[in-house]
Design a protein around this motif. Structure first.
Motif, PDB file in Angstrom:
ATOM      1  N   ASN A   1     -10.487   1.227   0.088  1.00 11.98           N
ATOM      2  CA  ASN A   1      -9.807   2.435   0.551  1.00 11.98           C
ATOM      3  C   ASN A   1      -8.407   2.093   1.059  1.00 11.98           C
ATOM      4  N   ASN A   2      -8.335   0.970   1.791  1.00 13.08           N
ATOM      5  CA  ASN A   2      -7.061   0.558   2.358  1.00 13.08           C
ATOM      6  C   ASN A   2      -6.068   0.188   1.266  1.00 13.08           C
ATOM      7  N   LEU A   3      -6.587  -0.481   0.213  1.00 11.07           N
ATOM      8  CA  LEU A   3      -5.725  -0.867  -0.911  1.00 11.07           C
ATOM      9  C   LEU A   3      -5.113   0.363  -1.557  1.00 11.07           C
ATOM     10  N   LEU A   4      -5.978   1.378  -1.707  1.00  8.08           N
ATOM     11  CA  LEU A   4      -5.519   2.617  -2.329  1.00  8.08           C
ATOM     12  C   LEU A   4      -4.393   3.238  -1.503  1.00  8.08           C
ATOM     13  N   ARG A   5      -4.627   3.293  -0.194  1.00 12.38           N
ATOM     14  CA  ARG A   5      -3.631   3.936   0.674  1.00 12.38           C
ATOM     15  C   ARG A   5      -2.310   3.197   0.668  1.00 12.38           C
ATOM     16  N   THR A   6      -2.371   1.863   0.708  1.00 12.56           N
ATOM     17  CA  THR A   6      -1.115   1.116   0.791  1.00 12.56           C
ATOM     18  C   THR A   6      -0.398   1.065  -0.550  1.00 12.56           C
ATOM     19  N   SER A   7      -1.160   0.954  -1.655  1.00  9.15           N
ATOM     20  CA  SER A   7      -0.486   0.890  -2.957  1.00  9.15           C
ATOM     21  C   SER A   7       0.241   2.180  -3.275  1.00  9.15           C
ATOM     22  N   LEU A   8      -0.377   3.294  -2.896  1.00 10.33           N
ATOM     23  CA  LEU A   8       0.256   4.575  -3.196  1.00 10.33           C
ATOM     24  C   LEU A   8       1.193   5.020  -2.079  1.00 10.33           C
ATOM     25  N   ASP A   9       1.289   4.187  -1.047  1.00  8.29           N
ATOM     26  CA  ASP A   9       2.150   4.496   0.087  1.00  8.29           C
ATOM     27  C   ASP A   9       1.855   5.884   0.669  1.00  8.29           C
ATOM     28  N   LEU A  10       0.568   6.140   0.908  1.00  7.52           N
ATOM     29  CA  LEU A  10       0.174   7.417   1.505  1.00  7.52           C
ATOM     30  C   LEU A  10       0.350   7.277   3.006  1.00  7.52           C
TER      31      LEU A  10
ATOM     32  N   ILE B   1     -10.337  -0.641  -8.778  1.00  6.16           N
ATOM     33  CA  ILE B   1      -9.471   0.117  -7.872  1.00  6.16           C
ATOM     34  C   ILE B   1      -8.082   0.289  -8.495  1.00  6.16           C
ATOM     35  N   ASN B   2      -7.667  -0.701  -9.291  1.00  7.72           N
ATOM     36  CA  ASN B   2      -6.370  -0.554  -9.965  1.00  7.72           C
ATOM     37  C   ASN B   2      -6.404   0.569 -10.982  1.00  7.72           C
ATOM     38  N   ASN B   3      -7.542   0.722 -11.659  1.00  2.26           N
ATOM     39  CA  ASN B   3      -7.682   1.859 -12.576  1.00  2.26           C
ATOM     40  C   ASN B   3      -7.559   3.169 -11.838  1.00  2.26           C
ATOM     41  N   ALA B   4      -8.214   3.207 -10.686  1.00  2.00           N
ATOM     42  CA  ALA B   4      -8.163   4.439  -9.881  1.00  2.00           C
ATOM     43  C   ALA B   4      -6.733   4.742  -9.457  1.00  2.00           C
ATOM     44  N   ILE B   5      -6.026   3.680  -9.027  1.00  2.00           N
ATOM     45  CA  ILE B   5      -4.640   3.885  -8.567  1.00  2.00           C
ATOM     46  C   ILE B   5      -3.768   4.377  -9.718  1.00  2.00           C
ATOM     47  N   THR B   6      -3.959   3.806 -10.893  1.00  2.00           N
ATOM     48  CA  THR B   6      -3.179   4.249 -12.055  1.00  2.00           C
ATOM     49  C   THR B   6      -3.465   5.706 -12.363  1.00  2.00           C
ATOM     50  N   ALA B   7      -4.749   6.075 -12.293  1.00  2.00           N
ATOM     51  CA  ALA B   7      -5.106   7.470 -12.566  1.00  2.00           C
ATOM     52  C   ALA B   7      -4.435   8.411 -11.570  1.00  2.00           C
ATOM     53  N   ILE B   8      -4.405   7.993 -10.299  1.00  2.00           N
ATOM     54  CA  ILE B   8      -3.776   8.863  -9.292  1.00  2.00           C
ATOM     55  C   ILE B   8      -2.272   8.937  -9.521  1.00  2.00           C
ATOM     56  N   ARG B   9      -1.693   7.832  -9.950  1.00  5.11           N
ATOM     57  CA  ARG B   9      -0.254   7.869 -10.219  1.00  5.11           C
ATOM     58  C   ARG B   9       0.046   8.844 -11.342  1.00  5.11           C
ATOM     59  N   ARG B  10      -0.883   8.868 -12.288  1.00  7.26           N
ATOM     60  CA  ARG B  10      -0.695   9.748 -13.431  1.00  7.26           C
ATOM     61  C   ARG B  10      -0.840  11.206 -13.029  1.00  7.26           C
ATOM     62  N   ASN B  11      -1.883  11.503 -12.248  1.00  9.90           N
ATOM     63  CA  ASN B  11      -2.151  12.901 -11.925  1.00  9.90           C
ATOM     64  C   ASN B  11      -1.476  13.412 -10.672  1.00  9.90           C
TER      65      ASN B  11
ATOM     66  N   ALA C   1     -22.831  -4.433  19.069  1.00  9.59           N
ATOM     67  CA  ALA C   1     -21.493  -5.018  18.908  1.00  9.59           C
ATOM     68  C   ALA C   1     -20.614  -3.990  18.211  1.00  9.59           C
ATOM     69  N   VAL C   2     -19.450  -3.760  18.781  1.00  8.58           N
ATOM     70  CA  VAL C   2     -18.520  -2.773  18.225  1.00  8.58           C
ATOM     71  C   VAL C   2     -17.366  -3.522  17.574  1.00  8.58           C
ATOM     72  N   HIS C   3     -17.059  -3.169  16.331  1.00 12.45           N
ATOM     73  CA  HIS C   3     -16.067  -3.973  15.609  1.00 12.45           C
ATOM     74  C   HIS C   3     -15.385  -3.151  14.531  1.00 12.45           C
ATOM     75  N   LYS C   4     -14.434  -3.805  13.849  1.00 15.55           N
ATOM     76  CA  LYS C   4     -13.827  -3.137  12.701  1.00 15.55           C
ATOM     77  C   LYS C   4     -13.710  -4.178  11.614  1.00 15.55           C
ATOM     78  N   ALA C   5     -14.844  -4.788  11.313  1.00 14.50           N
ATOM     79  CA  ALA C   5     -14.798  -5.904  10.375  1.00 14.50           C
ATOM     80  C   ALA C   5     -14.567  -5.489   8.932  1.00 14.50           C
ATOM     81  N   ASN C   6     -14.623  -4.197   8.631  1.00 13.01           N
ATOM     82  CA  ASN C   6     -14.326  -3.789   7.257  1.00 13.01           C
ATOM     83  C   ASN C   6     -12.826  -3.889   6.985  1.00 13.01           C
ATOM     84  N   ILE C   7     -12.033  -3.762   8.033  1.00 15.27           N
ATOM     85  CA  ILE C   7     -10.588  -3.867   7.870  1.00 15.27           C
ATOM     86  C   ILE C   7     -10.112  -5.250   8.314  1.00 15.27           C
TER      87      ILE C   7
END
Lengths: 392, 388
Positions: free
Chosen positions: A131-140, A99-109, B219-225
């Motif tokens: 997905n969440n890591l990507l969003r928060t690292s890039l501050d989207l 995921i860090n590679n992906a983030i670097t690529a997005i920063r580049r492009n 069961a309804v959840h959001k365990a991925n986050i």
């Protein structure tokens, strides 16, 4: 001045031969000259690396790779000047290298198009959602989704046109959890003034740009008085700076109830992260399902495009039954972001013609078409409009 | 034994069986024999209630609360349901030590009767004391909120054939009320998930499914986050599923449930979830069948306490104008009758209510008609009497 114009006219003749060599310099001069002289002539779009954009592509899991391949096919066919840099992210690995590679690529492009990356529960809790890591690292920080009723799709409600702006980085998705006492888990929901102001500002600015009349803030401030109370306060502050736009607020449970009975009353909605998840999925369901709506994640410096409801679709992967509309429309949103508006409109029109006039629907919206049939139809329509296309 | 000792012995026995008789009245021989026969023929249900008069605590509430409570009482009288009402008020008072609590006579009544029916209560946004509903929940440990959502024939909504039940954990989760301002401009709200509460709600959900012949529990959840918190909830649900193999168990993400709910609600049966998701989803489902004005709801607590309520607001704008719709409170009362084992009366009243709505002749304003609350009530009373 004369010398410049001479260079320009000469380069027009010799361009076919010297395209690559002289092209860049002429374009650089050309933009400044044309902007000074001819206002009616359109300035060429901001291009990189010889007129072609590079965009990061993250296939993800489930139906992601399949649909993104179709997007690439359509782009290649329509001669869209976009090159994709593919970065694979393996959701089965516990390390964050991928995921860090992906983030670097997005920063580049600067721009990316992605499928959803699966989050396996069997992994320990320290392995966070990619997905969440990507969003928060890039501050989207802004997730934007536009739900519109399509004339060709049968739904229970008609005339829906809602823009949903969802805070994308904090709130319940802060991933801060701990177990102080065995059997008691605490999960923190963070709301900050800065982020709330930022998202409210984004919402109102977008509403003004698109000529929208009303912004509704969705919250639960009667229960979470401090957290959502702060969010609501920030929205009100920003609203006071936009007197031409009406601002009101609604509690989230009432909102969902109103959405299933009278969705036409909503115009633009702004909300924190979790409610955004619920509301955007409800709206997507109202207009016809997850296969139809594209979504965009905008930050200050980066933009990532994907389907609005972020489904992995494992059960329908590789069966040629997934609906390519959402991903194709996300591609069009990306093209608009890159200011390739002509290409964006032509592909978009082709998609809507396929859906509304030809009525070629996939299974999720009640039809019997396959993914490839829909894509072929889109490409056929693009070709029939007489634009430059590659070989079929 | 001497007369008085015999009398008090009988009173004790009857009290244990849940029949409360005012000490001053004479004990009627018919009632005693009824009680004894009921005791002998105790049906193997989860709750055994006597067939005598059952006392229920009634909390009329604010706004339209009193009007609709009167309507329900009238209908129950017409149906000859063996229910005695004990009215109580629950405005918050500050107890010793500065803690807000409900009036002691209300608490006493509830503890004695175990069953309650509640109208809408005002929830002030900034009045110094917590929401009344929250206070009630904490006082009686009402851990499960059950909302059956069934499409009402005769009240058209874009969704037909909805038949699902949402069971929501009612004590913790995001509504723990624990919030802090960390620094100026940063607020932290704590979502609490405990093993004990999750286990309790999961067990209840499966038991409810079993007792009410429901095929599956989701069961309804959001365990991925929220890996740890919703992960814990999910684990407890899975454990409860192991113990109840006859009921099918599935798990689904919150967003998938929302997405599928608005497209095809018939695929869902019983849904169990933590507090916040439950709040949103139960209101979503209420919206599918026509809104809060027609949705029943029950709160199950520890120690056999159960409070059934109407979940709509107090509607101060129509209070006192005889315009309110008593359907929600009525259907909650029907739910209460079923909980108490009085299925016959429950069926009668429910059928009368649905028939009246289906008939479309007498409907309150929120259902699209222009009849008064009293007219609607009378129509139902008439139907109930005709059924006998």
């Amino acid at each position: 001045m004369a010398a410049h114009s001479a260079v320009l006219s000469v380069s027009k003749i010799i361009n076919p031969f010297w395209g690559g060599r002289l092209g860049n310099t002429v374009k650089v001069f050309g933009t400044t000259l044309t902007s000074h002289r001819n206002k009616t002539q359109r300035a060429p779009p901001p291009a990189k690396y010889g007129g072609r954009h590079t965009v990061t592509l993250i296939p993800g899991d489930g139906i992601g790779p399949e649909l993104l391949n179709h997007v690439r096919e359509v782009f290649r066919f329509s001669c869209v000047p976009v090159d994709f840099e593919v970065v694979h992210v393996n959701s089965a690995l516990e390390t964050e290298e991928d995921i860090n590679n992906a983030i670097t690529a997005i920063r580049r492009n600067g721009v990316a198009l992605k499928g959803n990356i699966e989050t396996k529960h069997t992994m320990p809790p320290s392995v966070k959602s990619r997905n969440n890591l990507l969003r928060t690292s890039l501050d989207l920080y802004a997730n934007v989704m536009h739900c519109q009723s399509l004339p060709g799709v049968q739904t229970r409600h008609q005339n829906i046109d809602i823009m949903i702006i969802r805070e994308n980085t904090e709130g319940e998705y802060s991933s801060l959890e701990h177990e102080n006492v065995p059997g008691v888990v605490e999960s923190l929901k963070i709301i900050t003034r800065n982020n709330s102001l930022r998202i409210a500002e984004y919402a109102f600015r977008l509403a003004r740009e698109k000529g929208r009349r009303r912004v509704t803030a969705v919250h639960k401030a009667n229960i979470m008085k401090l957290g959502d109370g702060l969010f609501l306060q920030c929205c009100r502050e920003v609203a006071s700076g936009y007197p031409d736009i009406t601002f009101d607020s609604m509690i989230v449970d009432n909102t969902t109830m109103q959405l299933v009975s009278k969705p036409q009353q909503f115009d633009v909605m702004v909300m924190p992260n979790l409610y955004g998840n619920v509301v955007s999925n409800v709206c997507a369901g109202l207009v016809g399902g997850p296969g139809l709506v594209p979504g965009a994640n905008y930050g200050r410096d980066y933009a990532v495009f994907e389907t609005a409801t972020r489904n992995t679709g494992k059960s329908i992967a590789d069966k040629n039954i997934a609906n390519p509309t959402a991903m194709l429309l996300a591609g069009c949103m990306m093209l608009d972001h890159l200011k390739l508006h002509d290409h964006a409109s032509s592909i978009r029109n082709a998609i809507f013609t396929t859906m509304n006039e030809n009525r070629l629907h996939t299974a999720d919206i009640g039809g019997q078409g396959t993914t490839s049939e829909v894509v072929q139809s889109v490409m056929r329509i693009i070709q029939s409009k007489g634009q430059l296309t590659a070989e079929f | 034994m001497a007369g008085k000792a015999w009398r008090s012995a009988i009173l004790n026995l009857l009290g244990k069986l849940g029949l409360s008789i005012n000490g001053k009245d004479k004990i009627k021989p018919q009632e005693v024999s009824r009680v004894v026969s009921a005791f002998k023929n105790a049906t193997p249900q989860s709750r055994t209630f006597t067939q005598g008069m059952q006392t229920v605590t009634l909390i009329p509430g604010d706004g339209i609360g009193p009007e609709i409570s009167v309507a329900v009482m009238k209908i129950f009288e017409a149906a000859k349901a063996p229910i005695q009402w004990e009215e109580r008020n629950v405005t918050a008072i500050k107890g010793p030590g500065g803690k807000w609590m409900i009036p002691p006579d209300a608490k006493e009544s509830m503890d004695k009767n175990k069953i309650g029916l509640k109208g809408p209560l005002k929830t002030p946004i900034a009045a110094g004391h917590p929401s009344m509903n929250l206070l009630l929940r904490k006082t009686f440990d009402l851990y499960a909120n059950v909302r059956p959502c069934v499409s009402i024939e005769g009240y058209k909504t874009p969704y037909t054939d909805v038949n699902l039940v949402t069971i929501r954990e009612n004590t913790e989760g995001e509504y723990s009320g624990i919030e802090h301002v960390i620094v100026d401009g940063v607020v932290q709200s704590i979502k609490l998930i405990t093993e004990q509460a999750s286990q309790r709600i999961a067990e209840y959900a499966f038991e409810y499914a079993r007792n009410n012949q429901r095929a599956s529990v989701t069961a309804v959840h959001k365990a991925n986050i929220m890996r740890m918190s919703d992960g814990l909830f999910l684990r407890k649900c899975r454990e409860a599923a192991e113990k109840h193999r006859d009921v099918k168990f599935t798990e689904m993400y919150l967003d998938t449930v929302c997405l599928n709910m608005v497209q095809d609600p018939t695929q869902f049966d019983v849904l169990v979830m933590p507090n916040l998701y439950g709040d949103i989803l139960s209101d979503l489902c209420a919206g599918l069948i026509g809104g809060l004005g027609v949705t029943p709801s029950g709160n199950i607590g520890a120690n056999g306490v159960a409070i059934f309520e109407s979940v709509h607001g107090t509607a101060p704008d129509i209070a006192g104008k005889d315009m309110a719709n008593p359907t929600a409170l009525l259907l909650s009362a029907v739910m209460m009758l079923r909980h108490m084992g009085l299925h016959g009366h429950a069926k009668k009243i429910e059928a009368a209510c649905f028939d009246t709505i289906r008939d479309e002749k007498v409907r309150t304003q929120d259902l699209g008609g222009n009849s008064k609350c009293s007219e609607f009530t009378d129509a139902i009373c008439q139907r109930v009497r005709d059924m006998d």
